[in-house]
Design a protein around this motif. Structure first.
Motif, PDB file in Angstrom:
ATOM      1  N   MET A  26       0.745  -1.416   0.227  1.00 43.75           N
ATOM      2  CA  MET A  26       0.019   0.092   0.234  1.00 43.75           C
ATOM      3  C   MET A  26       0.756   1.478  -0.229  1.00 43.75           C
ATOM      4  O   MET A  26       1.998   1.543   0.723  1.00 43.75           O
ATOM      5  N   GLU A  27       0.695   2.529  -0.910  1.00 42.56           N
ATOM      6  CA  GLU A  27       1.010   3.559  -1.139  1.00 42.56           C
ATOM      7  C   GLU A  27       0.004   4.304   0.130  1.00 42.56           C
ATOM      8  O   GLU A  27      -0.503   4.557   0.308  1.00 42.56           O
ATOM      9  N   CYS A  28       1.112   4.538   0.927  1.00 41.98           N
ATOM     10  CA  CYS A  28       0.575   5.669   2.115  1.00 41.98           C
ATOM     11  C   CYS A  28       1.167   7.175   1.874  1.00 41.98           C
ATOM     12  O   CYS A  28       2.575   7.492   1.613  1.00 41.98           O
ATOM     13  N   VAL A  29      -0.021   8.209   2.106  1.00 45.09           N
ATOM     14  CA  VAL A  29       0.480   9.349   2.019  1.00 45.09           C
ATOM     15  C   VAL A  29       0.343  10.101   3.754  1.00 45.09           C
ATOM     16  O   VAL A  29      -0.664  10.028   4.397  1.00 45.09           O
ATOM     17  N   VAL A  30       1.356  10.882   4.346  1.00 42.89           N
ATOM     18  CA  VAL A  30       0.904  10.917   5.813  1.00 42.89           C
ATOM     19  C   VAL A  30       0.375  11.834   6.026  1.00 42.89           C
ATOM     20  O   VAL A  30       0.204  13.349   5.519  1.00 42.89           O
ATOM     21  N   THR A  31      -0.618  11.512   6.507  1.00 45.49           N
ATOM     22  CA  THR A  31      -1.651  12.407   7.223  1.00 45.49           C
ATOM     23  C   THR A  31      -1.531  13.154   8.883  1.00 45.49           C
ATOM     24  O   THR A  31      -1.929  14.523   8.694  1.00 45.49           O
ATOM     25  N   GLU A  32      -1.395  12.575   9.603  1.00 40.76           N
ATOM     26  CA  GLU A  32      -0.747  13.593  10.660  1.00 40.76           C
ATOM     27  C   GLU A  32       0.505  12.444  11.741  1.00 40.76           C
ATOM     28  O   GLU A  32       0.449  11.134  11.665  1.00 40.76           O
ATOM     29  N   ILE A  33       1.856  12.886  12.361  1.00 44.92           N
ATOM     30  CA  ILE A  33       2.188  12.216  13.506  1.00 44.92           C
ATOM     31  C   ILE A  33       1.713  12.622  14.758  1.00 44.92           C
ATOM     32  O   ILE A  33       1.673  13.861  15.251  1.00 44.92           O
ATOM     33  N   ILE A  34       0.873  11.466  15.624  1.00 48.17           N
ATOM     34  CA  ILE A  34       1.007  11.818  17.185  1.00 48.17           C
ATOM     35  C   ILE A  34       1.666  11.056  17.923  1.00 48.17           C
ATOM     36  O   ILE A  34       2.808  10.173  17.828  1.00 48.17           O
ATOM     37  N   HIS A  35       2.077  12.071  18.968  1.00 48.81           N
ATOM     38  CA  HIS A  35       2.774  11.316  20.110  1.00 48.81           C
ATOM     39  C   HIS A  35       2.415  10.874  21.557  1.00 48.81           C
ATOM     40  O   HIS A  35       1.736  12.042  22.292  1.00 48.81           O
ATOM     41  N   PRO A  36       1.331  10.103  21.625  1.00 45.97           N
ATOM     42  CA  PRO A  36       0.855  10.014  22.951  1.00 45.97           C
ATOM     43  C   PRO A  36       1.416  10.320  24.165  1.00 45.97           C
ATOM     44  O   PRO A  36       2.075  10.709  24.296  1.00 45.97           O
ATOM     45  N   ARG A  37       0.641  10.120  24.898  1.00 50.09           N
ATOM     46  CA  ARG A  37       1.395  10.189  26.003  1.00 50.09           C
ATOM     47  C   ARG A  37       0.573  10.302  27.125  1.00 50.09           C
ATOM     48  O   ARG A  37      -0.309   9.204  26.558  1.00 50.09           O
ATOM     49  N   ASP A  38       1.056  10.058  28.725  1.00 53.70           N
ATOM     50  CA  ASP A  38       0.873   8.736  29.356  1.00 53.70           C
ATOM     51  C   ASP A  38      -0.017   9.189  30.161  1.00 53.70           C
ATOM     52  O   ASP A  38      -0.786  10.704  30.389  1.00 53.70           O
ATOM     53  N   ARG A  39      -1.020   8.535  31.357  1.00 60.35           N
ATOM     54  CA  ARG A  39      -1.746   9.105  32.094  1.00 60.35           C
ATOM     55  C   ARG A  39      -2.044  10.731  33.088  1.00 60.35           C
ATOM     56  O   ARG A  39      -2.842  11.134  34.200  1.00 60.35           O
ATOM     57  N   HIS A  40      -1.079  11.172  33.147  1.00 61.13           N
ATOM     58  CA  HIS A  40       0.183  12.009  34.048  1.00 61.13           C
ATOM     59  C   HIS A  40       0.293  13.310  32.716  1.00 61.13           C
ATOM     60  O   HIS A  40       0.397  14.925  33.457  1.00 61.13           O
ATOM     61  N   GLY A  41       0.153  12.826  31.637  1.00 63.45           N
ATOM     62  CA  GLY A  41      -0.221  13.791  30.742  1.00 63.45           C
ATOM     63  C   GLY A  41       1.360  14.411  30.061  1.00 63.45           C
ATOM     64  O   GLY A  41       2.098  15.009  29.584  1.00 63.45           O
TER      65      GLY A  41
END
Length: 194
Positions: free
Chosen positions: A117-132
């Motif tokens: 599959m060929e993909c175009v990046v739509t977003e990049i997220i950096h998850p946070r822990d329960r403390h933010g």
């Protein structure tokens, strides 16, 4: 327990075999078991990189990536491409695979793979822990703009995954092969008149 069981609990995990090209032109290929489909309209997939490894960095800098199917016939190459090497070292070459460039994105996929599959990046997220606090994970989302399917795994107008034999990551160093496929139809709602 001697080892953290978390990744063994959430299994089997599909493997996104991510292909990218760096801004310096070097190619990268790495398998990610933190990978999945997240939407089908539009078609969006996601892989998550612990740290800003080459795949995540290349996808962020160029805006493109591919994902190829990790299947049983290519599992040795999937494993070989997971080797930790310096930036600029071509895992396609190390694994003896053919890089094929997408028609719609400037990123390579595995020519020997049944599906890519060929993909175009739509977003990049950096998850946070329960403390933010921000974690060191980079979740890269991409809209699928092109799909390549080898006709050898098509039967009666559908993908026959028993032929493709996709491989999933289990816990520890364990993998599973999905070759015994069975079908279950969704239930119909109960008759409201009864």
């Amino acid at each position: 327990m001697r080892y953290d069981p978390f990744k063994a609990i959430v299994t089997p995990r599909p493997i996104g075999w991510i292909g990218t090209k760096a801004t310096d032109g070097s190619l990268n290929l790495s398998p990610y078991s933190f990978f999945n489909i997240v939407d089908d309209d539009p078609k969006i997939v996601m892989f998550s990189s612990g740290g800003r490894k080459d795949s995540a960095r290349n996808a962020e800098e160029t805006g493109f990536f591919t994902t190829s199917l990790a299947s049983r016939n290519l599992i040795d190459q999937v494993n070989t491409s997971s080797v930790a090497v310096p930036h600029g070292v071509d895992e396609f070459a190390i694994a003896g695979l053919t890089p094929v460039f997408g028609r719609l994105v400037d990123a390579p996929y595995v020519g020997e793979a049944y599906i890519a599959m060929e993909c175009v990046v739509t977003e990049i997220i950096h998850p946070r822990d329960r403390h933010g606090n921000r974690t060191d994970s980079h979740m890269v989302f991409g809209e699928v703009v092109g799909i390549h399917i080898d006709e050898r795994i098509i039967r009666d107008g559908r993908l026959d995954m028993s032929l493709a034999q996709p491989v999933g990551r289990m816990g520890y160093m364990d993998y599973a092969e999905a070759s015994q496929v069975f079908e279950i139809l969704r239930p119909k709602p109960p008759n409201s008149a009864s």
